[in-house]
Design a protein around this motif. Structure first.
Motif, mmCIF file in Angstrom:
data_model
loop_
_atom_site.group_PDB
_atom_site.id
_atom_site.type_symbol
_atom_site.label_atom_id
_atom_site.label_comp_id
_atom_site.label_asym_id
_atom_site.label_seq_id
_atom_site.Cartn_x
_atom_site.Cartn_y
_atom_site.Cartn_z
ATOM 1 N N GLN A 56 0.803 -1.220 0.000
ATOM 2 C CA GLN A 56 0.000 0.000 0.000
ATOM 3 C C GLN A 56 0.840 1.274 0.000
ATOM 4 O O GLN A 56 0.327 2.367 0.175
ATOM 5 N N GLY A 57 2.125 1.147 -0.163
ATOM 6 C CA GLY A 57 2.981 2.319 -0.201
ATOM 7 C C GLY A 57 4.423 1.918 -0.429
ATOM 8 O O GLY A 57 4.797 0.756 -0.245
ATOM 9 N N ARG A 58 5.245 2.878 -0.824
ATOM 10 C CA ARG A 58 6.643 2.607 -1.134
ATOM 11 C C ARG A 58 7.547 3.612 -0.433
ATOM 12 O O ARG A 58 7.126 4.717 -0.079
ATOM 13 N N CYS A 59 8.805 3.228 -0.241
ATOM 14 C CA CYS A 59 9.831 4.107 0.326
ATOM 15 C C CYS A 59 11.068 4.064 -0.562
ATOM 16 O O CYS A 59 11.217 3.176 -1.412
ATOM 17 N N ALA A 95 6.147 -0.102 2.237
ATOM 18 C CA ALA A 95 5.646 0.540 3.456
ATOM 19 C C ALA A 95 4.896 -0.480 4.308
ATOM 20 O O ALA A 95 3.928 -1.093 3.848
ATOM 21 N N CYS A 157 10.838 1.497 6.716
ATOM 22 C CA CYS A 157 9.782 1.869 5.777
ATOM 23 C C CYS A 157 8.422 1.608 6.414
ATOM 24 O O CYS A 157 7.955 0.460 6.473
ATOM 25 N N ASP A 159 4.257 2.743 6.799
ATOM 26 C CA ASP A 159 3.077 3.417 6.280
ATOM 27 C C ASP A 159 2.450 4.195 7.436
ATOM 28 O O ASP A 159 1.833 3.604 8.319
ATOM 29 N N LYS A 161 -0.052 5.872 7.724
ATOM 30 C CA LYS A 161 -1.505 5.792 7.834
ATOM 31 C C LYS A 161 -1.950 4.474 8.456
ATOM 32 O O LYS A 161 -3.140 4.248 8.661
ATOM 33 N N ARG A 162 -0.971 3.610 8.734
ATOM 34 C CA ARG A 162 -1.290 2.326 9.382
ATOM 35 C C ARG A 162 -0.430 2.174 10.649
ATOM 36 O O ARG A 162 0.394 1.268 10.758
ATOM 37 N N ARG A 294 -6.890 0.125 3.005
ATOM 38 C CA ARG A 294 -7.365 1.362 2.402
ATOM 39 C C ARG A 294 -8.385 1.058 1.316
ATOM 40 O O ARG A 294 -8.343 0.034 0.660
ATOM 41 N N ARG A 296 -9.730 1.398 -2.249
ATOM 42 C CA ARG A 296 -9.080 1.608 -3.544
ATOM 43 C C ARG A 296 -10.095 2.120 -4.571
ATOM 44 O O ARG A 296 -11.269 1.869 -4.471
#
Length: 296
Positions: A56-59, A95, A157, A159, A161-162, A294, A296
């Protein structure tokens, strides 16, 4: 008068030994604590499954210095220590949800890791876990505990939001407080306090935060904070605009329906004594994992 140095020599030598011991004692103590802090006495970490649908995300890995596995002795600005655990196959480009575990009074990060047993199931589920020491309970120290997720995200890394927070007794109290205090309520994406010392009387004049997934764990045999879990779950259900009467779930907890934004609001009652961590880690991990999905 002549001084007989031959007679003084044994006395001076003995005195120097005592001075040396007094000087070295703090050094030796610090060394022992360092060894304890970096000992191998910690729980096994699991291997996460990085499925494409779970990412759900990247770093940018080159900006992060945190290592895979077990890291010891991380610290907040005011000196609250915490340890970090990642999946064995930690991918610094992905993430991760962060599970922050707060210690009860009389415990610390190492003991809390051992007593909760969360490391293996959480890391296997793809979480990074941070175990924090117990500071003296106060609004100031609670705010300081709330800085840990951001500090972890500076090296691993995460997220942001989590961010999920749990803890037992004083740790549960701090986990809940972080979710309703004005300066920290934006931090957690969900909370699961256990045996928290917060009753309805403590909450009734508090301003509700935005709808938030909440899983209250409390024992019917908690004689230190009797009935506090049921009272606080009712307050959270009202804040989340849920229907007032909960229903029994298949996992044994009670869930409130009709909550705003479909946030889960659960009350999970056990039968252990106050000092014991509830044996529902699978339910806890599932609660956080599903709360962090999340749209989508």
């Amino acid at each position: 008068m002549m001084i007989n140095f031959s007679r003084l020599k044994p006395y001076l030598t003995s005195r120097n030994k005592w001075l040396a011991m007094l000087f070295l004692l703090p050094v030796l103590l610090a060394f022992v604590l360092l060894l304890m802090d970096n000992s191998g006495d910690f729980a096994q970490m699991g291997t996460a499954s990085y499925r494409p649908e779970s990412v759900q995300g990247r770093c940018q890995p080159d900006l992060l210095a945190g290592e895979a596995g077990a890291s010891h002795g991380e610290s907040t600005q005011d000196g609250i220590k915490y340890n970090v655990r990642t999946p064995l196959n930690y991918d610094p480009s992905i993430a991760h949800p962060l599970l922050l575990v707060l210690s009860p009074a009389g415990s610390n990060r190492a003991k809390t890791e051992k007593t909760t047993g969360l490391t293996l199931p959480a890391t296997t589920a793809g979480f990074i876990v941070a175990y924090a020491d117990h500071p003296e309970l106060s609004p100031t120290t609670t705010i300081e505990l709330g800085t840990i997720p951001k500090r972890v995200a500076e090296k691993w890394c995460i997220d942001e939001k989590r961010i999920f927070i749990t803890g037992h007794s004083d740790g549960g109290t701090s986990a809940m407080a972080l979710a309703f205090m004005a300066g920290t309520r934006h931090i957690p994406g969900a909370i699961a306090p256990s045996a928290a010392g917060i009753s309805y009387q403590d909450l009734r004049d508090r301003q509700c935060p935005k709808p938030l997934p909440v899983m209250i764990m409390h024992s019917a045999n908690d004689h230190l904070f009797p009935g506090y879990g049921l009272e606080s779950s009712g307050w959270w259900a009202a804040c989340n605009k849920c229907d007032p009467i909960p229903e029994k779930l298949v996992n044994g907890c009670f869930g409130y329906s009709g909550c705003a934004n479909d946030v889960k609001t659960w009350y999970c009652e056990g039968d252990k004594l106050h000092a014991q961590w509830p044996a529902i880690n699978g339910t806890l991990i599932d609660f956080f994992a599903s709360s962090g999905r999340r749209q989508r």
